[in-house]
Design a protein around this motif. Structure first.
Motif, PDB file in Angstrom:
ATOM      1  N   MET A 222       0.846  -1.203   0.000  1.00 15.41           N
ATOM      2  CA  MET A 222       0.000   0.000   0.000  1.00 15.41           C
ATOM      3  C   MET A 222       0.879   1.250   0.000  1.00 15.41           C
ATOM      4  O   MET A 222       1.746   1.404   0.863  1.00 15.41           O
ATOM      5  N   GLN A 223       0.665   2.146  -0.966  1.00 15.83           N
ATOM      6  CA  GLN A 223       1.436   3.378  -1.013  1.00 15.83           C
ATOM      7  C   GLN A 223       1.001   4.301   0.120  1.00 15.83           C
ATOM      8  O   GLN A 223      -0.182   4.426   0.425  1.00 15.83           O
ATOM      9  N   CYS A 224       1.991   4.919   0.728  1.00 17.62           N
ATOM     10  CA  CYS A 224       1.727   5.783   1.878  1.00 17.62           C
ATOM     11  C   CYS A 224       1.273   7.163   1.449  1.00 17.62           C
ATOM     12  O   CYS A 224       1.569   7.630   0.341  1.00 17.62           O
ATOM     13  N   LYS A 225       0.588   7.815   2.354  1.00 19.30           N
ATOM     14  CA  LYS A 225       0.305   9.232   2.227  1.00 19.30           C
ATOM     15  C   LYS A 225       1.484   9.988   2.838  1.00 19.30           C
ATOM     16  O   LYS A 225       2.317   9.432   3.523  1.00 19.30           O
ATOM     17  N   TYR A 226       1.552  11.272   2.591  1.00 18.25           N
ATOM     18  CA  TYR A 226       2.440  12.184   3.322  1.00 18.25           C
ATOM     19  C   TYR A 226       3.932  11.861   3.157  1.00 18.25           C
ATOM     20  O   TYR A 226       4.614  11.455   4.099  1.00 18.25           O
ATOM     21  N   TYR A 227       4.436  12.050   1.953  1.00 23.76           N
ATOM     22  CA  TYR A 227       5.884  11.971   1.743  1.00 23.76           C
ATOM     23  C   TYR A 227       6.202  12.766   0.494  1.00 23.76           C
ATOM     24  O   TYR A 227       5.325  13.085  -0.312  1.00 23.76           O
ATOM     25  N   ASP A 228       7.462  13.117   0.359  1.00 21.39           N
ATOM     26  CA  ASP A 228       7.896  13.720  -0.895  1.00 21.39           C
ATOM     27  C   ASP A 228       9.180  13.057  -1.363  1.00 21.39           C
ATOM     28  O   ASP A 228       9.902  12.425  -0.591  1.00 21.39           O
ATOM     29  N   LYS A 229       9.438  13.178  -2.649  1.00 24.70           N
ATOM     30  CA  LYS A 229      10.600  12.542  -3.259  1.00 24.70           C
ATOM     31  C   LYS A 229      11.797  13.493  -3.238  1.00 24.70           C
ATOM     32  O   LYS A 229      11.653  14.699  -3.408  1.00 24.70           O
ATOM     33  N   GLN A 230      12.966  12.919  -3.039  1.00 24.07           N
ATOM     34  CA  GLN A 230      14.212  13.669  -3.046  1.00 24.07           C
ATOM     35  C   GLN A 230      14.940  13.434  -4.373  1.00 24.07           C
ATOM     36  O   GLN A 230      14.685  12.443  -5.082  1.00 24.07           O
ATOM     37  N   ASP A 231      15.854  14.314  -4.714  1.00 23.58           N
ATOM     38  CA  ASP A 231      16.545  14.230  -6.004  1.00 23.58           C
ATOM     39  C   ASP A 231      17.396  12.972  -6.151  1.00 23.58           C
ATOM     40  O   ASP A 231      17.619  12.493  -7.259  1.00 23.58           O
ATOM     41  N   ASN A 232      17.877  12.418  -5.051  1.00 22.46           N
ATOM     42  CA  ASN A 232      18.788  11.265  -5.112  1.00 22.46           C
ATOM     43  C   ASN A 232      18.068   9.915  -5.032  1.00 22.46           C
ATOM     44  O   ASN A 232      18.694   8.884  -4.835  1.00 22.46           O
ATOM     45  N   GLY A 233      16.742   9.918  -5.176  1.00 23.57           N
ATOM     46  CA  GLY A 233      15.988   8.667  -5.129  1.00 23.57           C
ATOM     47  C   GLY A 233      15.462   8.317  -3.764  1.00 23.57           C
ATOM     48  O   GLY A 233      14.684   7.366  -3.624  1.00 23.57           O
ATOM     49  N   SER A 234      15.874   9.048  -2.757  1.00 18.91           N
ATOM     50  CA  SER A 234      15.335   8.826  -1.421  1.00 18.91           C
ATOM     51  C   SER A 234      13.979   9.531  -1.304  1.00 18.91           C
ATOM     52  O   SER A 234      13.593  10.308  -2.182  1.00 18.91           O
ATOM     53  N   VAL A 235      13.267   9.244  -0.232  1.00 19.88           N
ATOM     54  CA  VAL A 235      11.997   9.910   0.032  1.00 19.88           C
ATOM     55  C   VAL A 235      12.035  10.457   1.454  1.00 19.88           C
ATOM     56  O   VAL A 235      12.726   9.934   2.325  1.00 19.88           O
ATOM     57  N   ARG A 236      11.278  11.503   1.674  1.00 17.77           N
ATOM     58  CA  ARG A 236      11.172  12.086   3.017  1.00 17.77           C
ATOM     59  C   ARG A 236       9.752  11.857   3.512  1.00 17.77           C
ATOM     60  O   ARG A 236       8.786  12.352   2.932  1.00 17.77           O
ATOM     61  N   CYS A 237       9.626  11.078   4.584  1.00 15.14           N
ATOM     62  CA  CYS A 237       8.317  10.805   5.159  1.00 15.14           C
ATOM     63  C   CYS A 237       7.841  12.031   5.931  1.00 15.14           C
ATOM     64  O   CYS A 237       8.592  12.607   6.726  1.00 15.14           O
ATOM     65  N   LEU A 238       6.599  12.405   5.720  1.00 13.16           N
ATOM     66  CA  LEU A 238       6.042  13.601   6.350  1.00 13.16           C
ATOM     67  C   LEU A 238       4.935  13.255   7.347  1.00 13.16           C
ATOM     68  O   LEU A 238       4.166  14.125   7.751  1.00 13.16           O
ATOM     69  N   LEU A 239       4.883  11.995   7.757  1.00 13.57           N
ATOM     70  CA  LEU A 239       3.834  11.571   8.673  1.00 13.57           C
ATOM     71  C   LEU A 239       4.074  12.065  10.091  1.00 13.57           C
ATOM     72  O   LEU A 239       3.158  12.559  10.746  1.00 13.57           O
ATOM     73  N   CYS A 240       5.290  11.945  10.578  1.00 15.13           N
ATOM     74  CA  CYS A 240       5.571  12.330  11.962  1.00 15.13           C
ATOM     75  C   CYS A 240       6.729  13.310  12.009  1.00 15.13           C
ATOM     76  O   CYS A 240       7.423  13.522  11.009  1.00 15.13           O
ATOM     77  N   PRO A 241       6.977  13.925  13.149  1.00 19.03           N
ATOM     78  CA  PRO A 241       8.007  14.959  13.242  1.00 19.03           C
ATOM     79  C   PRO A 241       9.427  14.481  12.989  1.00 19.03           C
ATOM     80  O   PRO A 241      10.313  15.310  12.763  1.00 19.03           O
ATOM     81  N   HIS A 242       9.675  13.183  13.014  1.00 21.02           N
ATOM     82  CA  HIS A 242      11.016  12.708  12.662  1.00 21.02           C
ATOM     83  C   HIS A 242      11.342  13.036  11.208  1.00 21.02           C
ATOM     84  O   HIS A 242      12.512  13.270  10.867  1.00 21.02           O
ATOM     85  N   GLU A 243      10.335  12.985  10.345  1.00 21.22           N
ATOM     86  CA  GLU A 243      10.486  13.250   8.912  1.00 21.22           C
ATOM     87  C   GLU A 243      11.711  12.535   8.348  1.00 21.22           C
ATOM     88  O   GLU A 243      12.615  13.139   7.756  1.00 21.22           O
ATOM     89  N   CYS A 244      11.732  11.225   8.529  1.00 20.75           N
ATOM     90  CA  CYS A 244      12.863  10.396   8.099  1.00 20.75           C
ATOM     91  C   CYS A 244      13.111  10.541   6.601  1.00 20.75           C
ATOM     92  O   CYS A 244      12.171  10.496   5.799  1.00 20.75           O
ATOM     93  N   VAL A 245      14.359  10.711   6.232  1.00 27.03           N
ATOM     94  CA  VAL A 245      14.775  10.635   4.830  1.00 27.03           C
ATOM     95  C   VAL A 245      15.245   9.207   4.598  1.00 27.03           C
ATOM     96  O   VAL A 245      16.189   8.734   5.235  1.00 27.03           O
ATOM     97  N   ILE A 246      14.551   8.499   3.697  1.00 29.20           N
ATOM     98  CA  ILE A 246      14.695   7.052   3.577  1.00 29.20           C
ATOM     99  C   ILE A 246      15.254   6.696   2.206  1.00 29.20           C
ATOM    100  O   ILE A 246      14.679   7.031   1.172  1.00 29.20           O
ATOM    101  N   ALA A 247      16.382   6.006   2.207  1.00 24.69           N
ATOM    102  CA  ALA A 247      17.008   5.575   0.960  1.00 24.69           C
ATOM    103  C   ALA A 247      16.254   4.389   0.371  1.00 24.69           C
ATOM    104  O   ALA A 247      15.488   3.708   1.055  1.00 24.69           O
ATOM    105  N   GLU A 248      16.487   4.137  -0.894  1.00 21.41           N
ATOM    106  CA  GLU A 248      15.873   3.010  -1.591  1.00 21.41           C
ATOM    107  C   GLU A 248      16.095   1.703  -0.815  1.00 21.41           C
ATOM    108  O   GLU A 248      17.207   1.380  -0.405  1.00 21.41           O
ATOM    109  N   GLY A 249      15.007   0.969  -0.597  1.00 24.28           N
ATOM    110  CA  GLY A 249      15.100  -0.320   0.068  1.00 24.28           C
ATOM    111  C   GLY A 249      15.212  -0.260   1.581  1.00 24.28           C
ATOM    112  O   GLY A 249      15.299  -1.308   2.231  1.00 24.28           O
ATOM    113  N   LYS A 250      15.185   0.925   2.139  1.00 22.38           N
ATOM    114  CA  LYS A 250      15.318   1.089   3.578  1.00 22.38           C
ATOM    115  C   LYS A 250      13.990   1.522   4.184  1.00 22.38           C
ATOM    116  O   LYS A 250      13.077   1.960   3.498  1.00 22.38           O
TER     117      LYS A 250
END
Length: 287
Positions: A1-29
């Motif tokens: 299931m695709q998540c709500k609340y994230y944006d894509k980064q230029d290097n292929g990572s994504v930034r989760c916008l669900l909680c205040p941690h706002e984790c920047v997550i690399a591919e496969g992580k």
């Protein structure tokens, strides 16, 4: 299931916008909660429709003292949490990866059907941190309302504002864990911060969700009397003093197995301080 609340980064990572941690997550992580993964530049939930716990509980166990007392609820949980509390009583599922814990295959419609077939008027999202399996909660809660069921959120309240506001119309009641009233303690002990939790309390109150609050009283961590006065004064100042406030007793658990249980005298003192600062309904738990 695709998540709500994230944006894509230029290097292929994504930034989760669900909680205040706002984790920047690399591919496969995955992010800190372990339940949301970057797959091909998309943030996906690893636990959608995969609850690891399903139970029939009394509503008082959530704990809710002043909302539909005497009724029962269907409690569900998926793995995942965005805090790192060393005293967690459900650490075996909250601090685990989805692949480490057996799970059921239950889509939102299955959960709603289960509640209806067992004549359980409420679904409770509980045990771990439901806001890390947000999409599953959202879809189930929306369908539950369509079928005339209630929804209860049991959470640490560490979430960004927009996701909370989007979910709140489908919530009937919530119990939020307020770990302490010290940002330093939150950062050191829970690996989070205080302000977003306070904002959660205010938003739920503003949006007319029945709100109850729990403080797990841990000796040497959040028993300072000055801090307690400040906490309860803030609650009263923000018109939350009529909300049921649960002061719960700590017992040794997880990474704090060698600690001592909370003395009953500390429980009574916290109760006294709450009343002194204007909190109207105080309940002592685990005693």
């Amino acid at each position: 299931m695709q998540c709500k609340y994230y944006d894509k980064q230029d290097n292929g990572s994504v930034r989760c916008l669900l909680c205040p941690h706002e984790c920047v997550i690399a591919e496969g992580k995955t992010g800190l909660c372990r339940s949301r993964m970057n797959k091909g530049g998309k943030l996906v939930s690893l636990v959608y429709g995969r609850p690891c716990a399903i139970a029939d509980d009394p509503i008082e166990k959530k704990p809710l003292a002043e909302w539909h007392p005497g009724t029962r609820c269907l409690s569900i949980a998926c793995t995942g949490c965005n805090l790192r509390c060393p005293n967690c009583q459900n650490f075996d599922i909250s601090q685990a990866s989805p692949s480490d814990v057996p799970a059921y295959d239950c889509q939102p419609e299955d959960i709603v059907s289960l509640a209806l077939s067992h004549h359980l008027p409420t679904i409770a999202y509980t045990y771990t941190e439901p806001l890390t399996w947000y999409e599953y909660v959202y879809d189930t809660a929306k369908l539950a309302h369509e079928k005339g069921l209630y929804n209860v959120l049991v959470s640490a309240g560490y979430v960004n504002e927009q996701p909370l506001r989007d979910l709140a119309p489908y919530l009937d009641a919530a119990n939020i864990d307020l770990k302490s009233f010290s940002d330093e303690t939150y950062r050191k002990f829970n690996k989070a911060s205080l302000e977003p939790v306070l904002r959660t309390l205010l938003i739920l109150h503003e949006m007319n969700v029945h709100l109850e609050i729990t403080l797990l009283l841990i000796p040497g961590i959040n028993t300072d009397e000055a801090m307690l006065h400040k906490m309860f004064a803030w609650i009263t100042a923000h018109d939350l003093n009529h909300c049921a406030f649960h002061i719960s007793r700590f017992f040794p658990m997880y990474q704090m197995e060698n600690a001592e249980p909370t003395p009953i005298a500390d429980m009574r003192k916290a109760e006294q301080i709450a009343h002194e600062e204007g909190v109207e309904h105080v309940y002592l738990g685990n005693i």
